[in-house]
Design a protein around this motif. Structure first.
Motif, PDB file in Angstrom:
ATOM      1  N   UNK A 282      23.197   7.356 -54.743  1.00 43.63           N
ATOM      2  CA  UNK A 282      21.870   7.940 -54.599  1.00 43.63           C
ATOM      3  C   UNK A 282      20.807   6.848 -54.455  1.00 43.63           C
ATOM      4  N   UNK A 283      20.948   5.786 -55.255  1.00 45.85           N
ATOM      5  CA  UNK A 283      20.005   4.668 -55.161  1.00 45.85           C
ATOM      6  C   UNK A 283      20.080   4.009 -53.786  1.00 45.85           C
ATOM      7  N   UNK A 284      21.302   3.867 -53.286  1.00 50.95           N
ATOM      8  CA  UNK A 284      21.501   3.249 -51.978  1.00 50.95           C
ATOM      9  C   UNK A 284      20.864   4.085 -50.872  1.00 50.95           C
ATOM     10  N   UNK A 285      21.068   5.401 -50.976  1.00 55.41           N
ATOM     11  CA  UNK A 285      20.500   6.306 -49.970  1.00 55.41           C
ATOM     12  C   UNK A 285      18.973   6.214 -49.958  1.00 55.41           C
ATOM     13  N   UNK A 286      18.359   6.177 -51.112  1.00 54.77           N
ATOM     14  CA  UNK A 286      16.897   6.129 -51.215  1.00 54.77           C
ATOM     15  C   UNK A 286      16.315   4.839 -50.650  1.00 54.77           C
ATOM     16  N   UNK A 287      17.146   3.761 -50.654  1.00 52.03           N
ATOM     17  CA  UNK A 287      16.676   2.471 -50.150  1.00 52.03           C
ATOM     18  C   UNK A 287      17.044   2.240 -48.681  1.00 52.03           C
ATOM     19  N   UNK A 288      17.795   3.183 -48.122  1.00 49.84           N
ATOM     20  CA  UNK A 288      18.284   3.028 -46.753  1.00 49.84           C
ATOM     21  C   UNK A 288      17.193   3.407 -45.744  1.00 49.84           C
ATOM     22  N   UNK A 289      16.556   2.393 -45.148  1.00 51.08           N
ATOM     23  CA  UNK A 289      15.462   2.625 -44.206  1.00 51.08           C
ATOM     24  C   UNK A 289      15.939   3.191 -42.864  1.00 51.08           C
ATOM     25  N   UNK A 290      17.258   3.124 -42.627  1.00 52.73           N
ATOM     26  CA  UNK A 290      17.775   3.649 -41.357  1.00 52.73           C
ATOM     27  C   UNK A 290      17.836   5.174 -41.365  1.00 52.73           C
ATOM     28  N   UNK A 291      17.670   5.777 -42.543  1.00 53.87           N
ATOM     29  CA  UNK A 291      17.690   7.235 -42.666  1.00 53.87           C
ATOM     30  C   UNK A 291      16.270   7.779 -42.655  1.00 53.87           C
ATOM     31  N   UNK A 292      16.124   8.918 -42.033  1.00 51.42           N
ATOM     32  CA  UNK A 292      14.818   9.582 -42.048  1.00 51.42           C
ATOM     33  C   UNK A 292      14.593  10.183 -43.429  1.00 51.42           C
ATOM     34  N   UNK A 293      13.374  10.552 -43.726  1.00 52.57           N
ATOM     35  CA  UNK A 293      13.060  11.173 -45.013  1.00 52.57           C
ATOM     36  C   UNK A 293      13.886  12.445 -45.213  1.00 52.57           C
ATOM     37  N   UNK A 294      14.050  13.195 -44.144  1.00 54.40           N
ATOM     38  CA  UNK A 294      14.815  14.439 -44.221  1.00 54.40           C
ATOM     39  C   UNK A 294      16.287  14.154 -44.500  1.00 54.40           C
ATOM     40  N   UNK A 295      16.821  13.129 -43.843  1.00 59.66           N
ATOM     41  CA  UNK A 295      18.227  12.750 -44.076  1.00 59.66           C
ATOM     42  C   UNK A 295      18.426  12.260 -45.507  1.00 59.66           C
ATOM     43  N   UNK A 296      17.467  11.479 -45.994  1.00 55.72           N
ATOM     44  CA  UNK A 296      17.561  11.010 -47.379  1.00 55.72           C
ATOM     45  C   UNK A 296      17.531  12.181 -48.352  1.00 55.72           C
ATOM     46  N   UNK A 297      16.633  13.112 -48.072  1.00 58.13           N
ATOM     47  CA  UNK A 297      16.485  14.278 -48.937  1.00 58.13           C
ATOM     48  C   UNK A 297      17.776  15.088 -48.985  1.00 58.13           C
ATOM     49  N   UNK A 298      18.389  15.275 -47.823  1.00 58.40           N
ATOM     50  CA  UNK A 298      19.636  16.043 -47.745  1.00 58.40           C
ATOM     51  C   UNK A 298      20.767  15.331 -48.483  1.00 58.40           C
ATOM     52  N   UNK A 299      20.865  14.016 -48.261  1.00 59.98           N
ATOM     53  CA  UNK A 299      21.932  13.239 -48.897  1.00 59.98           C
ATOM     54  C   UNK A 299      21.759  13.211 -50.412  1.00 59.98           C
ATOM     55  N   UNK A 300      20.532  13.050 -50.888  1.00 61.24           N
ATOM     56  CA  UNK A 300      20.259  13.030 -52.324  1.00 61.24           C
ATOM     57  C   UNK A 300      20.578  14.383 -52.948  1.00 61.24           C
ATOM     58  N   UNK A 301      20.225  15.452 -52.259  1.00 60.85           N
ATOM     59  CA  UNK A 301      20.502  16.799 -52.771  1.00 60.85           C
ATOM     60  C   UNK A 301      22.005  17.027 -52.896  1.00 60.85           C
ATOM     61  N   UNK A 302      22.752  16.527 -51.900  1.00 60.30           N
ATOM     62  CA  UNK A 302      24.218  16.661 -51.928  1.00 60.30           C
ATOM     63  C   UNK A 302      24.813  15.902 -53.105  1.00 60.30           C
TER      64      UNK A 302
END
Length: 239
Positions: free
Chosen positions: A145-165
């Motif tokens: 989750x920490x990695x996903x939040x710091x991943x600038x290659x992901x859009x905000x929506x993609x980060x949100x979806x990945x974090x929710x999962x």
């Protein structure tokens, strides 16, 4: 609880060959898991050829789809390797005790109590390792989750979806931990009793098989003797 713990404690694993090794966990993954999560087992293997052979048999036979859940199941198997061997040793101890009882006529009244107590102690260790692996799984998801939040290659929506999962996965594991811990002492006792019942049933079935084989051999021997006696009593044919 019973199936989960017995799965983790089971020494035998799927012997199916990995058709596509890159898509499945196999021998090298199991050995890597031993190096990371149970290095003590590898140290024993270096000193004990029999132990080393068993460890490598398990590693060579293991095959499971390369998924996150299976990764943690593999870790649990590795952490419980000694518990698997202990369960097998208890199985053999029971069989030897029952055989001694049958052959000598001695009353081994404490046999069942001793075997059940040993199984319960092993299952308790399996349960402890199971909880440890589940906690590790939660930590892994949190790191992801920490990695996903710091991943600038992901859009905000993609980060949100990945974090929710990942949050859903964490909640699923937390629910499993809560279920495992609830009335855990009784669950451990019930699992031990069920495993002991399987051992007794297996022993009794083996004895029935041996008895049937012995009866078959005896019957064949009697029939052979009868034919031999009958042949010896035939009158000689006149020339």
């Amino acid at each position: 609880m019973k199936n989960k713990l017995l799965f983790f404690a089971a020494l035998a694993v799927s012997s199916a060959l990995c058709a596509q090794e890159n898509q499945n966990f196999g021998k090298e993954d199991v050995l890597a898991a031993f190096r990371e999560y149970n290095p003590a087992a590898l140290e024993k293997a270096a000193l004990n050829p029999t132990y080393d052979d068993l460890l490598n048999q398990v590693a060579a036979a293991y095959c499971a789809a390369r998924t996150e859940n299976n990764r943690f199941e593999m870790i649990a198997l590795v952490k419980n390797f000694d518990n698997s061997l202990r369960l097998q040793a208890v199985r053999e101890e029971y069989a030897n005790g029952r055989t001694l009882q049958m052959v000598s006529g001695a009353e081994l009244a404490a046999l069942d109590e001793r075997i059940l107590a040993s199984i319960q102690d092993i299952i308790k260790n399996v349960f402890k390792n199971t909880l440890q692996v589940r906690e590790m799984q939660i930590d892994r998801y949190k790191e992801q989750m920490k990695t996903v939040k710091k991943d600038d290659s992901l859009s905000k929506e993609q980060q949100k979806t990945a974090v929710a999962d990942l949050k859903d996965k964490i909640q699923t594991v937390k629910t499993e931990i809560k279920t495992l811990k609830k009335n855990s002492k009784q669950k451990i006792k019930d699992t031990a009793k069920a495993f002991f019942a399987d051992i007794r049933s297996e022993y009794n079935n083996d004895q029935k098989t041996l008895l049937l084989r012995a009866q078959t051999v005896e019957t064949q021997a009697v029939q052979t003797d009868a034919r031999s006696v009958k042949a010896n009593h035939k009158k000689p044919v006149a020339e």
